[in-house]
Design a protein around this motif. Structure first.
Motif, PDB file in Angstrom:
ATOM      1  N   MET A   1       0.830  -1.218   0.000  1.00  0.00           N
ATOM      2  CA  MET A   1       0.000   0.000   0.000  1.00  0.00           C
ATOM      3  C   MET A   1       0.865   1.269   0.000  1.00  0.00           C
ATOM      4  SD  MET A   1      -3.312  -0.899   0.163  1.00  0.00           S
ATOM      5  CE  MET A   1      -4.334   0.222   1.100  1.00  0.00           C
ATOM      6  N   ILE A   2       1.860   1.328   0.908  1.00  0.00           N
ATOM      7  CA  ILE A   2       2.774   2.474   0.973  1.00  0.00           C
ATOM      8  C   ILE A   2       4.193   1.955   1.119  1.00  0.00           C
ATOM      9  CG2 ILE A   2       3.455   4.547   2.245  1.00  0.00           C
ATOM     10  CD1 ILE A   2       0.602   4.764   3.270  1.00  0.00           C
ATOM     11  N   SER A   3       5.071   2.426   0.253  1.00  0.00           N
ATOM     12  CA  SER A   3       6.481   2.063   0.338  1.00  0.00           C
ATOM     13  C   SER A   3       7.317   3.338   0.219  1.00  0.00           C
ATOM     14  CB  SER A   3       6.854   1.089  -0.788  1.00  0.00           C
ATOM     15  OG  SER A   3       8.238   0.808  -0.759  1.00  0.00           O
ATOM     16  N   MET A   4       8.097   3.601   1.258  1.00  0.00           N
ATOM     17  CA  MET A   4       9.005   4.757   1.254  1.00  0.00           C
ATOM     18  C   MET A   4      10.419   4.207   1.431  1.00  0.00           C
ATOM     19  SD  MET A   4       6.739   7.304   3.692  1.00  0.00           S
ATOM     20  CE  MET A   4       7.187   8.824   2.855  1.00  0.00           C
ATOM     21  N   GLN A   5      11.263   4.425   0.443  1.00  0.00           N
ATOM     22  CA  GLN A   5      12.589   3.830   0.453  1.00  0.00           C
ATOM     23  C   GLN A   5      13.672   4.912   0.441  1.00  0.00           C
ATOM     24  OE1 GLN A   5      12.929   0.540   0.907  1.00  0.00           O
ATOM     25  NE2 GLN A   5      10.689   0.437   0.934  1.00  0.00           N
ATOM     26  N   HIS A   6      14.478   4.900   1.507  1.00  0.00           N
ATOM     27  CA  HIS A   6      15.636   5.796   1.644  1.00  0.00           C
ATOM     28  C   HIS A   6      15.260   7.266   1.415  1.00  0.00           C
ATOM     29  CE1 HIS A   6      18.104   2.238   1.919  1.00  0.00           C
ATOM     30  NE2 HIS A   6      17.600   1.793   0.783  1.00  0.00           N
TER      31      HIS A   6
ATOM     32  N   ALA B   1      -1.070  -3.898   3.034  1.00  0.00           N
ATOM     33  CA  ALA B   1      -2.527  -4.034   3.137  1.00  0.00           C
ATOM     34  C   ALA B   1      -2.875  -4.823   4.388  1.00  0.00           C
ATOM     35  CB  ALA B   1      -3.069  -4.731   1.896  1.00  0.00           C
ATOM     36  N   GLY B   2      -3.933  -4.409   5.065  1.00  0.00           N
ATOM     37  CA  GLY B   2      -4.353  -5.068   6.288  1.00  0.00           C
ATOM     38  C   GLY B   2      -3.735  -4.490   7.543  1.00  0.00           C
ATOM     39  N   GLU B   3      -2.796  -3.547   7.382  1.00  0.00           N
ATOM     40  CA  GLU B   3      -2.144  -2.895   8.519  1.00  0.00           C
ATOM     41  C   GLU B   3      -2.689  -1.480   8.684  1.00  0.00           C
ATOM     42  OE1 GLU B   3       2.145  -5.198   7.793  1.00  0.00           O
ATOM     43  OE2 GLU B   3       1.977  -3.036   7.467  1.00  0.00           O
TER      44      GLU B   3
ATOM     45  N   GLU C   1       6.134   5.192  -3.086  1.00  0.00           N
ATOM     46  CA  GLU C   1       5.119   4.478  -3.862  1.00  0.00           C
ATOM     47  C   GLU C   1       3.878   4.312  -2.994  1.00  0.00           C
ATOM     48  OE1 GLU C   1       4.802   0.010  -5.494  1.00  0.00           O
ATOM     49  OE2 GLU C   1       6.418   1.184  -6.439  1.00  0.00           O
ATOM     50  N   VAL C   2       2.741   4.736  -3.514  1.00  0.00           N
ATOM     51  CA  VAL C   2       1.480   4.678  -2.772  1.00  0.00           C
ATOM     52  C   VAL C   2       0.412   4.028  -3.641  1.00  0.00           C
ATOM     53  CG1 VAL C   2      -0.322   6.036  -1.648  1.00  0.00           C
ATOM     54  CG2 VAL C   2       2.068   6.734  -1.421  1.00  0.00           C
TER      55      VAL C   2
ATOM     56  N   LEU D   1      -7.135   4.657   1.285  1.00  0.00           N
ATOM     57  CA  LEU D   1      -6.154   5.068   2.284  1.00  0.00           C
ATOM     58  C   LEU D   1      -6.668   6.318   2.978  1.00  0.00           C
ATOM     59  CD1 LEU D   1      -3.280   5.009   3.561  1.00  0.00           C
ATOM     60  CD2 LEU D   1      -2.481   6.271   1.553  1.00  0.00           C
ATOM     61  N   LEU D   2      -6.649   6.321   4.303  1.00  0.00           N
ATOM     62  CA  LEU D   2      -7.092   7.472   5.095  1.00  0.00           C
ATOM     63  C   LEU D   2      -5.915   7.938   5.947  1.00  0.00           C
ATOM     64  CD1 LEU D   2      -9.270   9.408   6.116  1.00  0.00           C
ATOM     65  CD2 LEU D   2      -9.959   7.644   7.761  1.00  0.00           C
ATOM     66  N   ILE D   3      -5.495   9.181   5.736  1.00  0.00           N
ATOM     67  CA  ILE D   3      -4.362   9.749   6.455  1.00  0.00           C
ATOM     68  C   ILE D   3      -4.873  10.820   7.403  1.00  0.00           C
ATOM     69  CG2 ILE D   3      -2.238  11.100   6.196  1.00  0.00           C
ATOM     70  CD1 ILE D   3      -1.714   9.602   3.620  1.00  0.00           C
ATOM     71  N   MET D   4      -4.520  10.696   8.691  1.00  0.00           N
ATOM     72  CA  MET D   4      -5.060  11.576   9.719  1.00  0.00           C
ATOM     73  C   MET D   4      -3.907  12.218  10.489  1.00  0.00           C
ATOM     74  SD  MET D   4      -8.039   8.955  11.083  1.00  0.00           S
ATOM     75  CE  MET D   4      -9.138  10.213  11.723  1.00  0.00           C
ATOM     76  N   ASP D   5      -3.839  13.543  10.435  1.00  0.00           N
ATOM     77  CA  ASP D   5      -2.765  14.283  11.093  1.00  0.00           C
ATOM     78  C   ASP D   5      -3.294  14.935  12.370  1.00  0.00           C
ATOM     79  OD1 ASP D   5      -0.415  15.527  11.730  1.00  0.00           O
ATOM     80  OD2 ASP D   5      -0.389  16.886  10.014  1.00  0.00           O
ATOM     81  N   GLU D   6      -3.006  14.316  13.504  1.00  0.00           N
ATOM     82  CA  GLU D   6      -3.401  14.803  14.825  1.00  0.00           C
ATOM     83  C   GLU D   6      -4.885  15.193  14.890  1.00  0.00           C
ATOM     84  OE1 GLU D   6      -0.640  17.342  16.966  1.00  0.00           O
ATOM     85  OE2 GLU D   6       0.737  17.212  15.280  1.00  0.00           O
TER      86      GLU D   6
END
Length: 257
Positions: A1-6, A26-28, A59-60, A160-165
């Protein structure tokens, strides 16, 4: 689902993020924890494509940023932040504010499709906010406003739901009501990434935690493995005692810690 590399980010010779690699499958459902200025919100901005790293790859939802139309990816992402509240019209009725989420608009300037309005009202009823439907957004309480934003974010059936504080500024009662709505997201087919300063906001919905300190990743993995007194001390430089109650962690700062 989300991959951030270096991932690294440098602004005016200041290193904001320093070689962070993070994979969310996925599932996390993830919580990102860290002190003020540690880079938590910056990571979210990169996930949504509103900020780009100085080096590294993001990558998202199977799309690599820099090689795709980010506007299309964002259609599958719900985003909640304080900056979003500030951009919405406070004079518009609550149901209409929720309805704008179906198209990622900030405000409607044309007739609203009936089915969109019905879905907005249904989401408000689900969160027990239907009594606010006709009230202007600016007249509702801060806690109610946060739940209105959640309903708005769900209008587009995001993957995908992103929640900032989302609980920032809420009293204990309103915070627990908001967290109850967050925990109920387990009934939906959506991955949640949540930034907070407060460990006690890690409700059972969340399975994984990433700890960030000064732009570096301290630890990432299942919450039971990451939320230890030792790793919390590495992140916050403070001694704590940690206990679990109904799959939710609580901490006590130790005297002299």
């Amino acid at each position: 689902m989300i991959s951030m590399q270096h991932i690294s980010l440098i602004r005016e010779q200041r290193r904001i993020l320093d070689d962070i690699s993070l994979d969310m499958s996925a599932g996390e459902n993830w919580v990102i924890l860290g002190r003020n200025g540690s880079g938590k919100t910056t990571l979210l901005e990169m996930m949504t494509g509103y900020m780009f790293p100085s080096s590294g790859q993001v990558e998202v939802l199977g799309q690599r940023y820099g090689q795709c139309d980010i506007r299309e990816v964002r259609k599958s992402i719900g985003y909640i932040s304080q900056s979003m509240v500030e951009r919405l019209s406070l004079i518009d009725p609550v149901w209409e504010v929720v309805a704008t989420g179906a198209f990622a608009f900030l405000r409607f300037y044309q007739a609203i499709p009936e089915d969109v309005g019905d879905r907005a009202l249904s989401l408000l009823a689900e969160m027990k906010l239907d009594y606010l439907a006709e009230q202007p957004l600016g007249t509702v309480s801060q806690g109610e406003r946060k739940k209105v934003l959640l309903a708005r974010a769900l209008m587009g059936d995001p993957k995908l739901l992103i929640m900032d504080e989302p609980c920032a500024g809420l009293d204990l009662y309103e915070r627990e009501k908001m967290l109850a709505e967050v925990d109920r997201l387990k009934r939906r087919n959506v991955m949640v990434v949540y930034v907070t300063h407060h460990i006690e906001e890690i409700v059972p919905l969340f399975s994984h935690v990433a700890l960030v300190r000064e732009g570096r990743l301290v630890a990432a993995g299942r919450k039971e493995d990451v939320l230890t007194p030792e790793l919390i001390k590495q992140t916050y430089h403070i001694d704590v005692e940690l206990k679990w109650d109904d799959d939710r962690p609580w901490i006590r700062v130790l005297a002299g810690g």
